[in-house]
Design an enzyme around this catalytic site. Structure first.
Site, short mmCIF file in Angstrom:
data_model
loop_
_atom_site.label_atom_id
_atom_site.label_comp_id
_atom_site.label_asym_id
_atom_site.label_seq_id
_atom_site.Cartn_x
_atom_site.Cartn_y
_atom_site.Cartn_z
N ARG A 57 0.80 -1.22 0.00
CA ARG A 57 0.00 0.00 0.00
C ARG A 57 0.83 1.27 0.00
O ARG A 57 0.52 2.21 -0.72
CB ARG A 57 -0.90 -0.01 1.24
CG ARG A 57 -1.94 -1.06 1.13
CD ARG A 57 -2.69 -1.23 2.41
NE ARG A 57 -3.78 -2.18 2.20
CZ ARG A 57 -4.60 -2.59 3.15
NH1 ARG A 57 -4.43 -2.14 4.38
NH2 ARG A 57 -5.55 -3.44 2.88
N GLU B 42 -5.33 -2.74 16.68
CA GLU B 42 -4.75 -1.53 16.09
C GLU B 42 -4.26 -0.56 17.15
O GLU B 42 -3.37 0.26 16.89
CB GLU B 42 -5.80 -0.84 15.18
CG GLU B 42 -5.21 0.27 14.31
CD GLU B 42 -6.24 0.96 13.42
OE1 GLU B 42 -7.38 0.48 13.35
OE2 GLU B 42 -5.89 1.98 12.81
N ARG C 254 1.53 -1.75 7.07
CA ARG C 254 0.78 -2.99 7.24
C ARG C 254 0.38 -3.52 5.87
O ARG C 254 -0.04 -2.76 5.00
CB ARG C 254 -0.47 -2.74 8.07
CG ARG C 254 -1.32 -3.97 8.27
CD ARG C 254 -2.49 -3.68 9.19
NE ARG C 254 -3.46 -2.76 8.62
CZ ARG C 254 -4.31 -3.08 7.65
NH1 ARG C 254 -4.31 -4.28 7.13
NH2 ARG C 254 -5.17 -2.17 7.19
#
Lengths: 643, 264, 254
Positions: free
Chosen positions: A336, A431, A441
């Site tokens: 990501r 989290e 992540r």
């Protein structure tokens, strides 16, 4: 800095080879006998994947659990919004997956900023999670033979992601929630919904209770227990616009920080690459579309800066599939942070599309040609539907427009291998802690971590605390409870006394703008320094000029939001400070000063292969930075390459 | 589509105001201008609230959280329709382009005796949680599970179970039903677990208890008007209600199970 | 019998009984209509049918008992459910309500599924009148035993009041069953994507058949009373197949 104080952060990582650490730990931990468990009360704050799974598991074991959530029902925690899936090293597709590979991908995905031992344990228990969820009746996708199906996800070259259409988080949460509801019915869990934790009560150095606001009556209530589990999620809403639910906040974690829990790596935030772009200044929230879309969607921008043609009129030759070009090995499936930065790079260079120029195309044309619209509809129907709802465009015909948005926060309260914070008796799960994802992540790992912590880690480790801490009986009659309650009441009163001229939302938007511009996808020393100043200024303004209507003794949503924002205004500064102190680029943390000539992140392992854990010292601007060195015995730290 | 050229809307918002559950409520009219058609319905309410705050009035309280249509927190009656005019859409996913310039929009809370109003548009939906507590689970403790692939589930059953599991628990079915029946909600869970092998051991007990709890909460009964299905943002079908009916009869006449929830 | 009590007091169980009795009553309607239609075949056929029906008294008693039980059960439970729903479900009604069903063709307040109680009530009134005419002969005592079932039926149907009541009654009946039939399947849990669409269509068709089939008798009665009324003293035998009709004088439930 503060090398001398490192010994404070005892991570309690067990001895032995990596693959035996968790077993060794379990073998050596003290146990609470079955009939003694009912003598212990445990508070669980938050009912997302981590909270609900922990509360249910602990209650099944015999502990008395009090579970709290700010939502009207435990089922609404924001874990529910995770779409794509959950990783596990089952190797059902026979593509060579293993616990080690899942561990390695996660460590590498986290840019070598996570604790080896924790990540290995996460990979180890990942398989148990799938089993547990299947047994609860979670309707995971199946192959025609009736066995579990997998899909691929960013940052991995094996297919290890289990999913329930585009609603995996929802189904996993409903599984954990059903377990929780079963224990409520059994009388082992007392459920307090519409209750917001506003402070932690520490007695003799051990976490022994919390102070809450009943959000319906407005009453400030105290609850005592033998241990407190914080499962309160991340702090992405410090950016105002994020994919987090509107209610997500840092308050519980921040209050614990102020009571002695260290805050680790607050600057690690994940910017998710596939979100629907911002459309107006009224926008209240960003919507994420699952990363799984990148399995079949191709990301591109026009090759020509001035290309103003409609996407359908731009021929293949004039399109720049920049992810495929830059990262041929992973293509559109890069992690990501890499995908997000690449999108920002293209947009900053002027190639962005849409009215704002802050978007890139995600195109399904080829996938639809190859697989047919029906197959694409089966895979992503709900995501396409959602996209169309929001944008009024049909993604089956027009490429989607996407842009990165704040999505997840890897930082959180510092915890040791037992998930205990620096305050004994205060455990932090999911989290809300910092432990498993390092600086970035991977997709489908958040669900895995939340459930791992709740189902398979904390039920063991908390027993050790209860059996060894020699806890004295403490009730809410203890003077410390009254003292903390008074703190909370004063704070609420102070918020309500503000009858200024600006609303909470206006302040939150201002804070978000500072954070996104200076502490978002790209950060620099100058920017961060100015951000810190601006935040301090904004904080002063907030306390002088905010308008909070109504009274405390009623359902008062503005008051709730004001309290959360007040904490974000303090937290934002710590986050910027942490980003400023980390003079390297790693994972989601990208410092403009530290990049290669090609614009890739430049890590500094010699000086920053450590966890930064911040200690509150009584002043918002003078937190002390401690470090926990990260040593890699099993894997070699390499430069991440997805080329 | 980002369309700056779209005409801004001028609207009259007629919204239910009620300070607390024991207080009388009434409708209030507010005039809103400059509403972008690309706004979501809740963003429109945000603007309304900002406007109210500017005038020193208390903002309209409404439940909301994820704002992406999955948490089930939001939900109001919009011009007499649960979650507004669009099918399979939550209030947060409804956009103002569905309304015309000059419209009056009537906003009411979910109304059902089982859902008392807490404030303005916020209602207490805890009865739904209690229905789940009555049996909406598989009794499996953490750690007891066998390998996930031990129990093959025919893909068709899994898909159908998933259709029921998709329920977001928003309560629109209750709100849209003329009897304020919670049958669609209850049946979604019963149906999901009845179709999966994991749900078999408690199959009979589950349906008996969940129905008993549903009745005890004061929800009305189903009279098959199917408004729930049309209002459901998750597209849960009334075929799940039929399955619940079937399961209930089977459990009552063909099993030894009896409801353990006290009758109302 | 705790389980049975639980079943019969639960919303789902009660609805099941309403559905079951409703289906049984629908089945009876089919039989009843088939019998009535014999009037169109001829007076003799009709009379023969009526006599055969009455030749087995035991069977008739059983059938009538069942039918009355179903009818009373259906009415009482449905009324009870409706009453509870009215009283309990919603202590404050909506200012406006609008359907989200895309398949609604009738305005919400007139739709069959929204008006089951009302249409049921009209059907009940009609039924009382109908039973008093044919089962108990109230108001027709002067006809005595000399009249054949067909003659009695014709006389009743030529009465203007009866024509009105019967026509309105069966229209409501048709409306009632057009929702009721498929609703019964749903309540019994018989809903499957394979056959439910057909059942829903059949249900509407059934409503039409009931309304038109039964409705044709009072209309034919009206036509006949205008053109060729049956006299009380001298009953003219109906000619050929174009006989005007009547309701079954002594069919099971009357």
């Amino acid at each position: 800095m503060n090398e001398a104080m490192n010994n404070i952060l005892n991570s309690r990582v067990p001895d032995g080879p990596l693959s035996e650490k968790w077993q060794n730990c379990k073998n050596e931990m003290k146990l609470v006998a079955p009939n003694n468990k009912r003598k212990y009360d445990i508070i669980v704050v938050g009912t997302g994947l981590a909270g609900a799974s922990a509360a249910a598991s602990l209650a099944e074991m015999g502990y008395n659990v009090k579970a709290f959530c700010y939502q009207d029902s435990a089922r609404r925690a924001h874990s529910i919004a995770a779409q794509g899936g959950i990783n596990a090293a089952k190797n059902y597709p026979n593509d060579g997956d293993s616990v080690y590979r899942l561990f390695y991908d996660t460590i590498k995905g986290g840019d070598f900023r996570a604790r080896e031992s924790n990540v290995y344990r996460l990979a180890e228990v990942s398989n148990n999670i799938i089993d547990q969820c299947v047994a609860q009746g979670v309707p995971f996708a199946r192959e025609y033979g009736g066995l579990l199906a997998n899909r691929t996800f960013g940052g991995a070259q094996v297919s290890r992601t289990f999913y329930c259409r585009g609603q995996t988080g929802q189904q996993l949460l409903l599984g954990a929630y059903s377990g929780l509801m079963r224990q409520v019915a059994a009388g082992k869990v007392q459920m307090y919904s519409r209750h917001e934790m506003l402070d932690l009560v520490v007695v003799d150095g051990v976490a022994r209770g919390i102070v809450c606001r009943n959000m319906v009556s407005g009453e400030i209530e105290t609850y005592a227990a033998h241990a407190v589990l914080l499962c309160t999620g991340g702090y992405g809403n410090v950016f105002y616009l994020s994919t987090n639910a509107k209610g997500c906040n840092v308050t519980a974690a921040w209050r614990c920080y102020k009571r002695g829990a260290y805050f680790a790596n607050p600057c690690y935030t994940q910017i998710h690459p596939t979100c629907i772009p911002v459309k107006g200044d009224y926008q209240s929230k960003l919507t994420l579309m699952s990363e799984s879309l990148r399995n079949d969607g191709r990301v591109w921008v026009p090759k020509d800066v001035n290309d103003s043609r409609l996407p359908s009129q731009i021929p293949e030759d004039d399109r720049d599939y920049y992810l495929e070009r830059r990262y041929p090995a992973f293509g559109n499936m890069v992690p990501r942070d890499v995908a997000s930065r690449a999108a920002k790079e293209r947009c900053d260079a002027g190639y962005g599309v849409g009215d704002s120029g802050k978007a890139v195309y995600l195109d399904f044309k080829r996938a639809i040609e190859e697989q047919g619209e029906q197959r694409i509809r089966e895979k992503y129907g709900n995501l396409f539907h959602m996209y169309q709802k929001i944008t009024d465009e049909n993604p089956y015909h027009v490429p989607m427009r996407i842009y990165p948005a704040v999505h997840y926060t890897m930082g959180g309260l510092w915890v040791d291998y037992h998930l205990q914070s620096t305050v004994p008796g205060l455990y932090v799960l999911g989290e809300a802690n910092f432990s498993d994802h390092g600086a970035n992540r991977l997709g489908a790992s958040a669900l895995m971590q939340g459930l791992a912590d709740g189902y398979f880690v904390v039920p063991y480790t908390i027993g050790h605390h209860l059996a060894t801490a020699n806890l004295k009986p403490v009730s809410t009659a203890h003077p410390q409870f009254a003292a903390v309650k008074e703190d909370v009441e004063n704070r609420v009163r102070k918020l309500l006394s503000g009858k200024g001229d600006r609303t909470v939302q206006e302040f939150h938007r201002d804070l978000g703008e500072i954070m996104w511009n200076q502490c978002g996808m790209a950060r620099s020393q100058v920017g961060l320094e100015s951000a810190i100043e601006k935040i301090q200024e904004l904080r002063d303004q907030f306390w002088n000029r905010v308008y909070v209507p109504g009274v405390g003794e009623e359902l008062n949503q503005q008051l709730e939001q004001a309290g959360r924002l007040a904490d974000f205004l303090e937290f934002g500064e710590l986050m910027a400070r942490d980003a400023l102190e980390r003079n390297e680029s790693c994972g989601g943390h990208f410092r403009e000063e530290y990049q290669t000539e090609e614009g890739e992140a430049l890590r500094d392992d010699a000086n920053y292969a450590h966890v930064a854990a911040w200690e509150y010292t009584g002043n918002d601007s003078t937190a002390v930075r401690h470090t926990e060195p990260l040593t890699y015995d099993t894997v070699k730290m390499t430069t991440r390459s997805y080329k | 589509m980002i369309s700056p050229g779209k005409k801004k809307l001028k609207l009259t918002i007629r919204v239910w105001r009620q300070k607390g559950s024991n207080e009388r409520g009434q409708f209030r009219d507010y005039l809103l201008q400059g509403i972008s058609p690309d706004m979501s319905f809740l963003e429109m309410l945000d603007i309304l609230n900002e406007q109210l705050l500017d005038h020193g009035e208390e903002p309209v309280a409404f439940d909301h959280d994820c704002r992406e249509g999955i948490c089930g927190a939001c939900g109001v009656m919009i011009n007499g329709q649960a979650h507004g005019p669009d099918n399979e859409t939550t209030t947060c996913q409804l956009h103002m382009r569905r309304f015309q310039d000059g419209d009056t929009i009537v906003i009411e809370p979910w109304r059902a005796s089982a859902f008392p109003v807490l404030r303005d548009l916020i209602v207490d939906r805890s009865p739904l949680d209690r229905i789940m507590q009555a049996g909406g689970y598989v009794s499996v403790n953490t750690g007891q599970a066998p390998d996930g692939n031990c129990l093959p589930v025919p893909r068709h059953d899994q898909e159908s179970a998933m259709d029921g599991a998709a329920c977001i628990g928003c309560g629109a079915c209750v709100a849209a039903c003329k009897n304020a029946s919670a049958m669609l909600f209850t049946s979604a869970k019963v149906s999901q677990l009845a179709q999966l092998p994991q749900g078999q051991p408690e199959r009979a007990q589950r349906v008996l208890n969940m129905v008993a709890q549903m009745d005890a909460e004061g929800f009305g009964s189903c009279t098959n008007t199917y408004e729930c299905e049309a209002a459901c943002p998750a597209g849960v079908s009334i075929s799940h209600i039929a399955r619940l009916n079937r399961e209930y009869v089977k459990a009552s006449f063909c099993s030894t199970a009896e409801p353990t929830i006290p009758m109302k | 019998m705790h389980w049975l009590k639980a079943f019969l007091t639960s919303s789902v169980g009660r609805k099941f009984v309403v559905g079951l009795t409703g289906l049984f009553l629908c089945f009876f309607l089919v039989v009843h209509l088939a019998g009535n239609l014999l009037l169109y075949v001829g007076v003799d056929a009709y009379n023969e049918y009526a006599h055969k029906l009455h030749s087995n008294e035991e069977l008739l008693i059983i059938a009538e008992t069942l039918l009355f039980a179903a009818l009373i059960g259906h009415i009482l439970i449905a009324a009870g459910l409706t009453f509870t729903n009215w009283r309990n479900a919603r202590n404050k009604s909506y200012r406006t309500f609008d359907s989200k069903r895309e398949d609604r063709t009738t305005p919400m307040s007139f739709a069959p599924d929204q008006t089951m109680m009302l249409t049921g009530l009209f059907v009940l009134i009609f039924l009382i009148c109908h039973l008093s005419d044919f089962k108990f002969g109230l108001g027709w005592e002067n006809l005595g035993e000399s009249y054949s079932p067909a003659q009695k039926a014709l006389l009743v149907l030529e009465n203007t009041w009866r024509q009105g009541i019967y026509l309105v009654g069966v229209l409501f009946l048709g409306y009632h069953v057009s929702h009721g039939l498929q609703s019964a399947f749903q309540s019994l849990g018989l809903n499957h994507p394979k056959y439910m669409p057909t059942i829903r269509r059949l249900s509407v068709l059934f409503g039409l058949v009931v309304a038109i089939g039964f409705g044709s008798f009072p209309i034919a009665g009206l036509v006949r009373s205008q053109t060729n009324p049956t006299s009380v003293e001298q009953v003219s035998p109906v000619e050929g197949g174009e006989a005007v009709d009547a309701e079954t004088p002594h069919s099971p439930e009357h």
